[in-house]
Design a protein around this motif. Structure first.
Motif, PDB file in Angstrom:
ATOM      1  N   MET A   1       0.834  -1.187   0.000  1.00  0.00           N
ATOM      2  CA  MET A   1       0.000   0.000   0.000  1.00  0.00           C
ATOM      3  C   MET A   1       0.876   1.247   0.000  1.00  0.00           C
ATOM      4  O   MET A   1       1.985   1.232   0.525  1.00  0.00           O
ATOM      5  N   LYS A   2       0.312   2.309  -0.586  1.00  0.00           N
ATOM      6  CA  LYS A   2       1.039   3.572  -0.624  1.00  0.00           C
ATOM      7  C   LYS A   2       0.041   4.720  -0.528  1.00  0.00           C
ATOM      8  O   LYS A   2      -1.166   4.509  -0.688  1.00  0.00           O
ATOM      9  N   GLU A   3       0.554   5.918  -0.250  1.00  0.00           N
ATOM     10  CA  GLU A   3      -0.312   7.086  -0.230  1.00  0.00           C
ATOM     11  C   GLU A   3      -1.006   7.210  -1.574  1.00  0.00           C
ATOM     12  O   GLU A   3      -0.420   6.924  -2.611  1.00  0.00           O
ATOM     13  N   SER A   4      -2.239   7.604  -1.544  1.00  0.00           N
ATOM     14  CA  SER A   4      -3.129   7.787  -2.687  1.00  0.00           C
ATOM     15  C   SER A   4      -3.896   6.531  -3.062  1.00  0.00           C
ATOM     16  O   SER A   4      -4.821   6.610  -3.868  1.00  0.00           O
ATOM     17  N   ASP A   5      -3.558   5.366  -2.497  1.00  0.00           N
ATOM     18  CA  ASP A   5      -4.317   4.144  -2.780  1.00  0.00           C
ATOM     19  C   ASP A   5      -5.689   4.210  -2.122  1.00  0.00           C
ATOM     20  O   ASP A   5      -5.844   4.756  -1.031  1.00  0.00           O
ATOM     21  N   TRP A   6      -6.659   3.596  -2.783  1.00  0.00           N
ATOM     22  CA  TRP A   6      -7.984   3.427  -2.213  1.00  0.00           C
ATOM     23  C   TRP A   6      -7.985   2.131  -1.428  1.00  0.00           C
ATOM     24  O   TRP A   6      -7.461   1.116  -1.896  1.00  0.00           O
ATOM     25  N   VAL A   7      -8.573   2.159  -0.241  1.00  0.00           N
ATOM     26  CA  VAL A   7      -8.599   0.984   0.623  1.00  0.00           C
ATOM     27  C   VAL A   7      -9.975   0.807   1.254  1.00  0.00           C
ATOM     28  O   VAL A   7     -10.769   1.740   1.334  1.00  0.00           O
ATOM     29  N   HIS A   8     -10.206  -0.423   1.706  1.00  0.00           N
ATOM     30  CA  HIS A   8     -11.316  -0.754   2.588  1.00  0.00           C
ATOM     31  C   HIS A   8     -10.662  -1.136   3.908  1.00  0.00           C
ATOM     32  O   HIS A   8      -9.536  -1.625   3.929  1.00  0.00           O
ATOM     33  N   ALA A   9     -11.388  -0.938   5.016  1.00  0.00           N
ATOM     34  CA  ALA A   9     -10.862  -1.342   6.323  1.00  0.00           C
ATOM     35  C   ALA A   9     -12.024  -1.624   7.261  1.00  0.00           C
ATOM     36  O   ALA A   9     -13.120  -1.082   7.092  1.00  0.00           O
ATOM     37  N   TYR A  10     -11.766  -2.499   8.234  1.00  0.00           N
ATOM     38  CA  TYR A  10     -12.744  -2.744   9.290  1.00  0.00           C
ATOM     39  C   TYR A  10     -12.479  -1.781  10.424  1.00  0.00           C
ATOM     40  O   TYR A  10     -11.373  -1.716  10.945  1.00  0.00           O
ATOM     41  N   VAL A  11     -13.495  -1.013  10.781  1.00  0.00           N
ATOM     42  CA  VAL A  11     -13.400  -0.063  11.887  1.00  0.00           C
ATOM     43  C   VAL A  11     -14.681  -0.191  12.712  1.00  0.00           C
ATOM     44  O   VAL A  11     -15.773   0.006  12.182  1.00  0.00           O
ATOM     45  N   LYS A  12     -14.524  -0.530  13.978  1.00  0.00           N
ATOM     46  CA  LYS A  12     -15.677  -0.664  14.875  1.00  0.00           C
ATOM     47  C   LYS A  12     -16.775  -1.517  14.260  1.00  0.00           C
ATOM     48  O   LYS A  12     -17.938  -1.107  14.169  1.00  0.00           O
ATOM     49  N   SER A  13     -16.418  -2.698  13.808  1.00  0.00           N
ATOM     50  CA  SER A  13     -17.355  -3.706  13.278  1.00  0.00           C
ATOM     51  C   SER A  13     -18.054  -3.304  11.989  1.00  0.00           C
ATOM     52  O   SER A  13     -19.097  -3.840  11.650  1.00  0.00           O
ATOM     53  N   ARG A  14     -17.503  -2.351  11.248  1.00  0.00           N
ATOM     54  CA  ARG A  14     -18.076  -2.039   9.939  1.00  0.00           C
ATOM     55  C   ARG A  14     -16.960  -1.747   8.957  1.00  0.00           C
ATOM     56  O   ARG A  14     -15.826  -1.459   9.329  1.00  0.00           O
ATOM     57  N   THR A  15     -17.294  -1.806   7.686  1.00  0.00           N
ATOM     58  CA  THR A  15     -16.320  -1.575   6.636  1.00  0.00           C
ATOM     59  C   THR A  15     -16.392  -0.129   6.181  1.00  0.00           C
ATOM     60  O   THR A  15     -17.478   0.401   5.944  1.00  0.00           O
ATOM     61  N   ILE A  16     -15.226   0.479   6.046  1.00  0.00           N
ATOM     62  CA  ILE A  16     -15.140   1.833   5.502  1.00  0.00           C
ATOM     63  C   ILE A  16     -14.364   1.775   4.195  1.00  0.00           C
ATOM     64  O   ILE A  16     -13.617   0.820   3.941  1.00  0.00           O
ATOM     65  N   THR A  17     -14.536   2.781   3.369  1.00  0.00           N
ATOM     66  CA  THR A  17     -13.772   2.929   2.133  1.00  0.00           C
ATOM     67  C   THR A  17     -13.178   4.319   2.144  1.00  0.00           C
ATOM     68  O   THR A  17     -13.851   5.283   2.518  1.00  0.00           O
ATOM     69  N   GLY A  18     -11.920   4.412   1.747  1.00  0.00           N
ATOM     70  CA  GLY A  18     -11.294   5.719   1.730  1.00  0.00           C
ATOM     71  C   GLY A  18      -9.982   5.740   0.990  1.00  0.00           C
ATOM     72  O   GLY A  18      -9.577   4.752   0.368  1.00  0.00           O
ATOM     73  N   PHE A  19      -9.314   6.845   1.108  1.00  0.00           N
ATOM     74  CA  PHE A  19      -8.115   7.197   0.369  1.00  0.00           C
ATOM     75  C   PHE A  19      -6.985   7.404   1.372  1.00  0.00           C
ATOM     76  O   PHE A  19      -7.144   8.129   2.344  1.00  0.00           O
ATOM     77  N   ILE A  20      -5.841   6.738   1.171  1.00  0.00           N
ATOM     78  CA  ILE A  20      -4.725   6.850   2.110  1.00  0.00           C
ATOM     79  C   ILE A  20      -4.061   8.222   1.977  1.00  0.00           C
ATOM     80  O   ILE A  20      -3.579   8.590   0.914  1.00  0.00           O
ATOM     81  N   LEU A  21      -4.043   8.942   3.101  1.00  0.00           N
ATOM     82  CA  LEU A  21      -3.384  10.253   3.149  1.00  0.00           C
ATOM     83  C   LEU A  21      -1.966  10.140   3.676  1.00  0.00           C
ATOM     84  O   LEU A  21      -1.101  10.929   3.305  1.00  0.00           O
ATOM     85  N   GLY A  22      -1.732   9.176   4.557  1.00  0.00           N
ATOM     86  CA  GLY A  22      -0.415   8.998   5.159  1.00  0.00           C
ATOM     87  C   GLY A  22      -0.328   7.629   5.793  1.00  0.00           C
ATOM     88  O   GLY A  22      -1.329   6.935   5.958  1.00  0.00           O
ATOM     89  N   MET A  23       0.887   7.240   6.154  1.00  0.00           N
ATOM     90  CA  MET A  23       1.058   5.911   6.738  1.00  0.00           C
ATOM     91  C   MET A  23       2.300   5.843   7.602  1.00  0.00           C
ATOM     92  O   MET A  23       3.249   6.606   7.401  1.00  0.00           O
ATOM     93  N   SER A  24       2.253   4.941   8.558  1.00  0.00           N
ATOM     94  CA  SER A  24       3.417   4.609   9.364  1.00  0.00           C
ATOM     95  C   SER A  24       3.582   3.097   9.290  1.00  0.00           C
ATOM     96  O   SER A  24       2.885   2.434   8.522  1.00  0.00           O
ATOM     97  N   GLU A  25       4.456   2.560  10.093  1.00  0.00           N
ATOM     98  CA  GLU A  25       4.725   1.123  10.028  1.00  0.00           C
ATOM     99  C   GLU A  25       3.472   0.279  10.256  1.00  0.00           C
ATOM    100  O   GLU A  25       3.261  -0.712   9.569  1.00  0.00           O
ATOM    101  N   ASP A  26       2.622   0.676  11.206  1.00  0.00           N
ATOM    102  CA  ASP A  26       1.458  -0.153  11.522  1.00  0.00           C
ATOM    103  C   ASP A  26       0.116   0.575  11.432  1.00  0.00           C
ATOM    104  O   ASP A  26      -0.927  -0.002  11.705  1.00  0.00           O
ATOM    105  N   MET A  27       0.114   1.852  11.005  1.00  0.00           N
ATOM    106  CA  MET A  27      -1.126   2.615  10.921  1.00  0.00           C
ATOM    107  C   MET A  27      -1.255   3.320   9.574  1.00  0.00           C
ATOM    108  O   MET A  27      -0.259   3.645   8.934  1.00  0.00           O
ATOM    109  N   LEU A  28      -2.506   3.552   9.176  1.00  0.00           N
ATOM    110  CA  LEU A  28      -2.816   4.324   7.974  1.00  0.00           C
ATOM    111  C   LEU A  28      -3.689   5.506   8.375  1.00  0.00           C
ATOM    112  O   LEU A  28      -4.578   5.363   9.221  1.00  0.00           O
ATOM    113  N   THR A  29      -3.448   6.647   7.776  1.00  0.00           N
ATOM    114  CA  THR A  29      -4.365   7.772   7.903  1.00  0.00           C
ATOM    115  C   THR A  29      -5.205   7.767   6.637  1.00  0.00           C
ATOM    116  O   THR A  29      -4.670   7.848   5.527  1.00  0.00           O
TER     117      THR A  29
END
Length: 98
Positions: A1-29
């Motif tokens: 994954m890299k900045e600008s990629d579109w992703v899905h993620a599980y957050v609080k028991s639901r799926t979200i869709t969004g655009f990566i603004l930033g990232m660290s070793e274990d987290m995505l913004t």
């Protein structure tokens, strides 16, 4: 994954869709687009996966808006070119069937 990629993620028991603004070793913004009105959140990288690159025509205009909001000139140019090609394809096929 890299900045600008579109992703899905599980957050609080639901799926979200969004655009990566930033990232660290274990987290995505991620700027969340679905569901709407969430905005920017941090998600664990392990809970996210790349969205398919199967963009529908009706998705392009909101994506163009997001590219302007994030000031991503390259993405804006790509989306405008994609929209133009799709519009040309639609016009071409519309004239062939009439």
């Amino acid at each position: 994954m890299k900045e600008s990629d579109w992703v899905h993620a599980y957050v609080k028991s639901r799926t979200i869709t969004g655009f990566i603004l930033g990232m660290s070793e274990d987290m995505l913004t991620v700027y969340v687009t679905l569901p709407s009105n969430i905005g920017e959140i941090n998600v664990k990288r392990a809970s996210a996966w790349l969205a398919e690159e199967n963009t529908q025509l009706e998705d392009i205009t909101p994506m163009i808006d997001l590219s302007l909001l994030t000031k991503d000139k390259e993405w804006f140019k790509q989306l405008k070119a994609d929209l133009s090609l799709r519009e040309q394809w639609i016009l071409y096929h519309a004239t062939k069937t009439t």
